[in-house]
Design an enzyme around this catalytic site. Structure first.
Site, PDB file in Angstrom:
ATOM      1  N   GLU A 122       3.962 -12.507  15.575  1.00 40.33           N
ATOM      2  CA  GLU A 122       3.984 -11.045  15.524  1.00 40.33           C
ATOM      3  C   GLU A 122       2.683 -10.565  16.171  1.00 40.33           C
ATOM      4  O   GLU A 122       1.695 -10.304  15.508  1.00 40.33           O
ATOM      5  CB  GLU A 122       4.100 -10.532  14.094  1.00 40.33           C
ATOM      6  CG  GLU A 122       4.298  -9.019  14.035  1.00 40.33           C
ATOM      7  CD  GLU A 122       4.285  -8.456  12.629  1.00 40.33           C
ATOM      8  OE1 GLU A 122       4.633  -7.276  12.475  1.00 40.33           O
ATOM      9  OE2 GLU A 122       3.913  -9.188  11.676  1.00 40.33           O
ATOM     10  N   HIS A 188       6.430  -2.943  16.836  1.00 40.48           N
ATOM     11  CA  HIS A 188       5.074  -2.470  17.122  1.00 40.48           C
ATOM     12  C   HIS A 188       5.080  -1.876  18.530  1.00 40.48           C
ATOM     13  O   HIS A 188       4.269  -2.231  19.387  1.00 40.48           O
ATOM     14  CB  HIS A 188       4.061  -3.603  16.993  1.00 40.48           C
ATOM     15  CG  HIS A 188       3.733  -3.937  15.573  1.00 40.48           C
ATOM     16  ND1 HIS A 188       2.814  -3.222  14.826  1.00 40.48           N
ATOM     17  CD2 HIS A 188       4.210  -4.907  14.752  1.00 40.48           C
ATOM     18  CE1 HIS A 188       2.739  -3.738  13.611  1.00 40.48           C
ATOM     19  NE2 HIS A 188       3.578  -4.758  13.537  1.00 40.48           N
ATOM     20  N   GLY A 242       9.722   0.132  -1.578  1.00 38.30           N
ATOM     21  CA  GLY A 242       9.402   1.443  -2.109  1.00 38.30           C
ATOM     22  C   GLY A 242       8.163   2.067  -1.499  1.00 38.30           C
ATOM     23  O   GLY A 242       7.770   3.165  -1.904  1.00 38.30           O
ATOM     24  N   ASP A 267       7.603  -9.229   4.659  1.00 35.88           N
ATOM     25  CA  ASP A 267       6.357  -8.923   5.371  1.00 35.88           C
ATOM     26  C   ASP A 267       5.173  -9.143   4.431  1.00 35.88           C
ATOM     27  O   ASP A 267       4.130  -8.479   4.537  1.00 35.88           O
ATOM     28  CB  ASP A 267       6.372  -7.489   5.902  1.00 35.88           C
ATOM     29  CG  ASP A 267       5.323  -7.242   6.986  1.00 35.88           C
ATOM     30  OD1 ASP A 267       4.865  -8.222   7.604  1.00 35.88           O
ATOM     31  OD2 ASP A 267       4.948  -6.077   7.201  1.00 35.88           O
ATOM     32  N   ILE A 301      -1.021   0.683   6.497  1.00 33.95           N
ATOM     33  CA  ILE A 301      -0.303  -0.293   5.684  1.00 33.95           C
ATOM     34  C   ILE A 301      -0.412  -1.652   6.342  1.00 33.95           C
ATOM     35  O   ILE A 301      -0.241  -1.787   7.564  1.00 33.95           O
ATOM     36  CB  ILE A 301       1.179   0.111   5.511  1.00 33.95           C
ATOM     37  CG1 ILE A 301       1.285   1.382   4.662  1.00 33.95           C
ATOM     38  CG2 ILE A 301       1.970  -1.013   4.864  1.00 33.95           C
ATOM     39  CD1 ILE A 301       2.702   1.882   4.497  1.00 33.95           C
ATOM     40  N   ALA A 302      -0.704  -2.681   5.566  1.00 34.44           N
ATOM     41  CA  ALA A 302      -0.959  -4.018   6.102  1.00 34.44           C
ATOM     42  C   ALA A 302      -0.075  -5.038   5.402  1.00 34.44           C
ATOM     43  O   ALA A 302      -0.514  -5.764   4.515  1.00 34.44           O
ATOM     44  CB  ALA A 302      -2.431  -4.371   5.938  1.00 34.44           C
ATOM     45  N   GLY A 303       1.204  -5.049   5.769  1.00 33.32           N
ATOM     46  CA  GLY A 303       2.126  -5.948   5.104  1.00 33.32           C
ATOM     47  C   GLY A 303       2.420  -5.479   3.694  1.00 33.32           C
ATOM     48  O   GLY A 303       2.220  -4.308   3.342  1.00 33.32           O
TER      49      GLY A 303
END
Length: 378
Positions: A122, A188, A242, A267, A301-303
């Site tokens: 990724e 991305h 969520g 993720d 947001i990071a995973g």
């Protein structure tokens, strides 16, 4: 050795039935209705679904796949197995070519051992405008020759490459990856609708975490989301935690793509299964607060800290999917994308005995992989 699981509600693509199944040498040999013909391990009427298949996972239990450390990777695999994921792809994140190659070579050993089902790059061939939790300083324009080197480092275990289709060289790289048997995934990306379609025509077949790290749907400029949802050749990944996507948009994707083109992913990162704190995702520092992972610098947001059992349960209880449809998006569809549907992804004679036993509340009560209990139900 033969084992019969009896008094179960078995979830198959055809529906849910009360019955039993028999396992020999790690494979399912019989799937029956009603009472078992011989004494077996009674499950007390609990549901049995196929083991979950997670095709986008960065780690857990403190172990990070991008770090390429075998012991940490094994800890991550063990954590997710306890939560019902019996087939898992290890996802890397943007880094230097040297570190990516070394991580892929290390993880290839775990693929050789059967702990992992492949490796996913990724990055680094993604859009700077949509890089999210990837280091923008390390992003690169793709070339078939360079990507071929990364594929070689994975020794035949590279399953997927996420790429922004609008980048120079992207379409030729997608064609090369597809020819090498590597799934090209669009994500991305800041691509237009038409450029996304061009990527699909070149051979891309997966949307990396649909909605996230791409332009929003627009009625005059539909962007990549519309193209990826509409095209029957594309399977869309969804993160149902969520946090990443509103339930209404998850429902929209499930309705448009259907369970046959929808794959739940986690993720997840190394913080999964651990307490709040600071962690690394590749070279990036991530802070986890209330179970939500964001970059320390910038706040993207990071995973996630999601596990597949939670994603499955949310899909039934909050999105209203039937148990067979939830099993398809959590198991069979990703197995098909990975080319493993003849081995895993559903409860059927001849397939690996990868099973998850669930309570009435859809909590994990037992996990079996290849006919051996990881967590035996009581």
């Amino acid at each position: 050795m033969s084992l019969t699981l009896a008094d179960a509600r078995i979830v198959t693509p055809e529906g849910v039935h009360e019955g039993w199944l028999t396992i020999e040498d790690g494979r399912i040999t019989h799937v029956g209705h009603g009472s078992a013909p011989r004494p077996g391990h009674g499950l007390g009427g609990r549901h049995v679904v196929p083991g979950f298949v997670d095709m986008h996972n960065h780690g857990g239990a403190g172990g990070s796949f991008p770090a390429g450390e075998p012991d940490g990777a094994r800890e991550a695999v063990a954590l997710h197995q306890r939560h019902g994921t019996t087939t898992m792809v290890a996802s890397l994140v943007t880094d230097s070519l040297d570190r990516l190659s070394r991580a892929a070579a290390s993880l290839a050993e775990l693929c050789d051992d059967g702990l992992l089902a492949g490796i996913h790059f990724e990055g680094p061939y993604i859009s700077k405008a949509r890089c999210g939790a990837h280091d923008p300083a390390l992003l690169r324009e793709p070339s078939p020759q360079e990507v071929a080197g990364l594929i070689k480092a994975g020794r035949g275990h590279v399953r997927m490459l996420t790429i922004a289709g609008e980048l120079p060289g992207a379409l030729d790289t997608i064609r090369m990856a597809a020819a090498e048997g590597v799934i090209a995934a669009l994500g991305h990306s800041d691509a237009s609708y038409d450029r996304t379609l061009a990527g699909i025509e070149a051979g891309a077949t997966v949307a990396t975490h649909l909605y996230n790290a791409m332009p929003q749907l627009g009625h005059r400029a539909p962007g990549p989301i519309a193209a990826l949802l509409q095209d029957e050749r594309v399977t869309v990944e969804l993160i149902n935690d969520g946090v990443h996507v509103h339930p209404a948009m998850l429902t929209l994707a499930c309705e448009v793509a259907g369970p046959g083109r929808t794959a739940l992913i986690t993720d997840s990162i190394s913080a999964t299964g651990l307490s709040d704190g600071e962690y690394l995702l590749g070279p990036m520092r991530v802070g986890v607060v209330g179970g939500v992972a964001r970059l320390v610098d910038g706040g993207s947001i990071a995973g996630s800290t999601l596990t597949m059992d939670v994603a499955f349960r949310r899909s039934v209880q909050e999105l209203g999917l039937s148990l067979p449809d939830a099993a398809q998006v959590a198991s069979l569809t990703p197995a098909r994308v990975l080319g493993l549907a003849d081995q895993v992804g559903s409860i059927a004679v001849g397939k690996s005995a990868d099973l998850v036993v669930l309570s009435d509340e859809l909590e994990v009560a037992g996990v079996m992989r290849r006919g051996a209990w990881i967590a035996e139900p009581r």
